[in-house]
Design an enzyme around this catalytic site. Structure first.
Site, PDB file in Angstrom:
ATOM      1  CE  LYS A   1      -3.939  -1.747   2.749  1.00  0.00           C
ATOM      2  NZ  LYS A   1      -5.014  -1.572   1.766  1.00  0.00           N
TER       3      LYS A   1
ATOM      4  NE  ARG B   1     -10.857 -10.071  -1.395  1.00  0.00           N
ATOM      5  CZ  ARG B   1     -11.295  -9.222  -2.313  1.00  0.00           C
ATOM      6  NH1 ARG B   1     -11.689  -9.658  -3.487  1.00  0.00           N
ATOM      7  NH2 ARG B   1     -11.354  -7.927  -2.054  1.00  0.00           N
TER       8      ARG B   1
HETATM    9  N1  BES Z   1      -7.917  -3.737   4.638  1.00  0.00           N
HETATM   10  C1  BES Z   1      -8.194  -3.370   3.313  1.00  0.00           C
HETATM   11  C2  BES Z   1      -9.549  -2.672   3.163  1.00  0.00           C
HETATM   12  C3  BES Z   1      -9.721  -1.341   3.870  1.00  0.00           C
HETATM   13  C4  BES Z   1      -9.564  -0.159   3.165  1.00  0.00           C
HETATM   14  C5  BES Z   1     -10.114  -1.283   5.175  1.00  0.00           C
HETATM   15  C6  BES Z   1      -9.779   1.054   3.794  1.00  0.00           C
HETATM   16  C7  BES Z   1     -10.324  -0.079   5.820  1.00  0.00           C
HETATM   17  C8  BES Z   1     -10.152   1.091   5.123  1.00  0.00           C
HETATM   18  C9  BES Z   1      -8.216  -4.597   2.407  1.00  0.00           C
HETATM   19  O1  BES Z   1      -7.400  -5.655   2.808  1.00  0.00           O
HETATM   20  C10 BES Z   1      -7.755  -4.166   1.064  1.00  0.00           C
HETATM   21  O2  BES Z   1      -6.664  -3.689   0.957  1.00  0.00           O
HETATM   22  N2  BES Z   1      -8.593  -4.346   0.063  1.00  0.00           N
HETATM   23  C11 BES Z   1      -8.294  -3.951  -1.260  1.00  0.00           C
HETATM   24  C12 BES Z   1      -8.820  -5.025  -2.173  1.00  0.00           C
HETATM   25  C13 BES Z   1      -8.380  -4.859  -3.610  1.00  0.00           C
HETATM   26  C14 BES Z   1      -6.895  -5.089  -3.713  1.00  0.00           C
HETATM   27  C15 BES Z   1      -9.139  -5.847  -4.445  1.00  0.00           C
HETATM   28  C16 BES Z   1      -8.949  -2.622  -1.527  1.00  0.00           C
HETATM   29  O3  BES Z   1     -10.059  -2.407  -1.059  1.00  0.00           O
HETATM   30  O4  BES Z   1      -8.351  -1.778  -2.203  1.00  0.00           O
HETATM   31 ZN    ZN Z   2      -5.368  -5.474   2.120  1.00  0.00          ZN
END
Ligand code: BES
Ligand code: ZN
Ligand code: ZN
Length: 486
Positions: A266, A340
């Site tokens: 990230k 997931r």
């Molecule tokens: N933990 C994040 C989701 C999240 C985002 C929680 C903002 C709280 C605040 C999750 O693991 C994630 O990074 N999801 C990705 C999925 C994508 C790569 C398909 C996302 O939402 O960008």
């Molecule tokens: Zn994530």
């Protein structure tokens, strides 16, 4: 915090802060009890006029009492239309302001309202919510004291409402603390220890370590956790009621104690708050803590997949194929879609326990935040009955929930070339495809997935919540469990 009830004359009540709640249109009548000769003697009525106070929800006027009444300060607050939801928010706001001043004793007069036991319970919970701050890492001098006592004036006493509120507030507060703690303090093994500390005669806690997780075939949890020096844990808490067993449910929580994104790293700003990525797991632990006190007559299994998602030489990679607890396999297209993978194993494991219903909670997708913002949990379920029931409890508890479509139409987006499915379904409808991915691992007719990515953690204050963890859905789930276990 000690909660009590008084029928004394509010002018002679001693407290740090006397809250006078006034609904729309009740102005002069509402201050009449305090604005008597010997007390304010008419000054309050003119104050309301000067400030153009109408009773609008959450609008406040705070003044020192200057000895006119025994309380040291007076907080006049608008109760809006006086509905349970408005009362809840107003009293939460009063408690929020009380904390800003370090008020220790609060007394509350609600003009024209004598809340039912159910509403009274929620009001007490809201006082805890508004009064909460995560300030343990601030120096003594910049901290404000929390409330020690709360007195309702002229409201019918109800001991069971108080006890229910105290239990659920303690659970919610644990959830908020766990979410707020930095990832250096809360990592899989330490989160497991918090759960283990809840053990009682009827609450048992089993923890699987990284070796057992692999042995059991939980390839999702194992892979996500393999690059961290903090190895993963599967936490399984069971409440077995001492008396008659009227049902059985399972709660499953995403417990990613830090989500760096893994090799799909990230950017800084996206990573900044990712200690909150265990909020689903923290909610499960908070609910279990409250259950040990409320002792509902249903069995409740709480399952948390606790893992830290890190990059590193041993990290799971793009193109890897993972095998989950139920035997299905998925191809990894993005290591940041890790929640997931963790939940897949947990949900398959929970299904094996054959509960009547499963609810999972997860800060699963940024897409849920884009869709519903900071306040609403995205709820996915194929059961209309479960959707209605959970929405009803949420409305009572003061949690925001909005049902979203678990659209089979989009299932094809998860089709993979080399395995049963892939772990991302594209940007469009990202929260829906995440829910569809989870559904592949659930074997239970009554299942709801709650994507709490928006409300679990606030970057700035909202309603009567300070920034940070909110403990969203803890109160809702407790009401749902109690209703089944009565
Ligand atoms: N933990 C994040 C989701 C999240 C985002 C929680 C903002 C709280 C605040 C999750 O693991 C994630 O990074 N999801 C990705 C999925 C994508 C790569 C398909 C996302 O939402 O960008
Ligand atoms: Zn994530
Ligand atoms: Zn995550």
């Amino acid at each position: 915090m000690i909660v009590s009830f008084s029928h004394e004359d509010p002018t002679s009540l001693s407290s740090d802060l006397l809250v006078l709640g006034i609904p729309l249109g009740a102005g002069a009548a509402a201050v009449a009890a305090l604005d008597v000769p010997g007390a304010f003697g008419g000054a309050l009525a003119s104050l309301l006029k000067d400030e153009e106070f109408t009773g609008k929800l959450g609008v406040t006027i705070q003044v020192p009492s200057l000895g006119h009444v025994r309380a040291r300060r007076l907080l006049i607050i608008g109760l809006g239309n006086g509905s349970p939801a408005d009362l809840r928010h107003a009293i939460g706001t009063a408690a929020y302001q009380a904390r800003q001043r370090g008020v220790k004793s609060l007394s509350v007069v609600l003009h024209g309202a004598n809340p039912s036991a159910g509403v009274l319970r929620t009001l007490i919970e809201s006082v805890f919510e508004g009064n909460y701050r995560f300030d343990k890492y601030k120096s003594e001098a910049s901290r404000k004291a929390p409330l020690e006592s709360l007195t309702f004036v002229g409201i019918t006493e109800n001991a069971s409402a108080v006890e229910l509120a105290l239990a659920s507030a303690a659970g919610q507060q644990l959830t908020r603390d766990l979410v707020n703690e930095p990832a250096s303090e809360i990592y899989p093994a330490s989160l497991a220890r918090v759960a283990q500390d809840l053990s009682t005669e009827n609450l048992t806690v089993t923890v699987f370590d990284e070796v057992q997780i692999r042995e059991k075939g939980m390839g999702g949890i194992a892979a996500v956790g393999q690059a961290s020096v903090r190895p993963p844990r599967l936490i399984h808490i069971t409440w077995n009621p001492p008396g008659e067993v009227k049902g059985h449910i399972a709660l499953v929580g995403k417990g990613v104690t830090f989500d760096s994104g893994g090799l799909s790293l990230k950017p800084n700003d996206g990573m900044l708050t990712m200690r909150c990525d265990m909020a689903g797991g923290a909610s499960v632990i908070g609910v279990m803590k409250a259950i040990a006190r409320l002792k509902p007559n249903i069995r409740v299994d709480g399952i948390v997949g606790a893992v830290e998602n890190m990059p590193g030489g041993n990290a799971y990679k793009l193109g890897d194929i993972l095998r989950f607890y139920n035997g299905k396999r998925a191809e990894i297209h993005n290591t940041d879609a890790e929640g997931r993978l963790v939940l897949a194993d947990c949900l398959a494991y929970a299904s094996e326990l054959k509960p009547n219903a499963i609810v999972d909670l997860a800060t699963l997708t940024g897409a849920a935040v884009v869709a519903l913002g900071d306040w609403y949990t995205a709820m996915y379920t194929r059961s209309d009955e479960l959707a209605t029931t959970l929405s009803g409890h949420a409305a009572e508890a003061g949690d925001g929930v909005w049902r979203m479509p678990l659209a089979d139409l989009y299932r094809d987006k998860l089709k993979a070339e080399f395995a049963d499915l892939k772990n991302v379904g594209g940007r469009a409808g990202g929260s829906i495809t995440a829910a569809l991915f989870l559904s592949e691992f659930v074997n239970c007719d009554k299942w709801a997935h709650l994507d709490i990515a928006g409300p679990a953690f606030l970057e700035s204050a909202l309603l009567h919540y300070s920034p940070g963890g909110t403990g969203t859905m803890v109160r809702t789930l407790l009401r749902w469990i109690e209703a089944q276990g009565r």
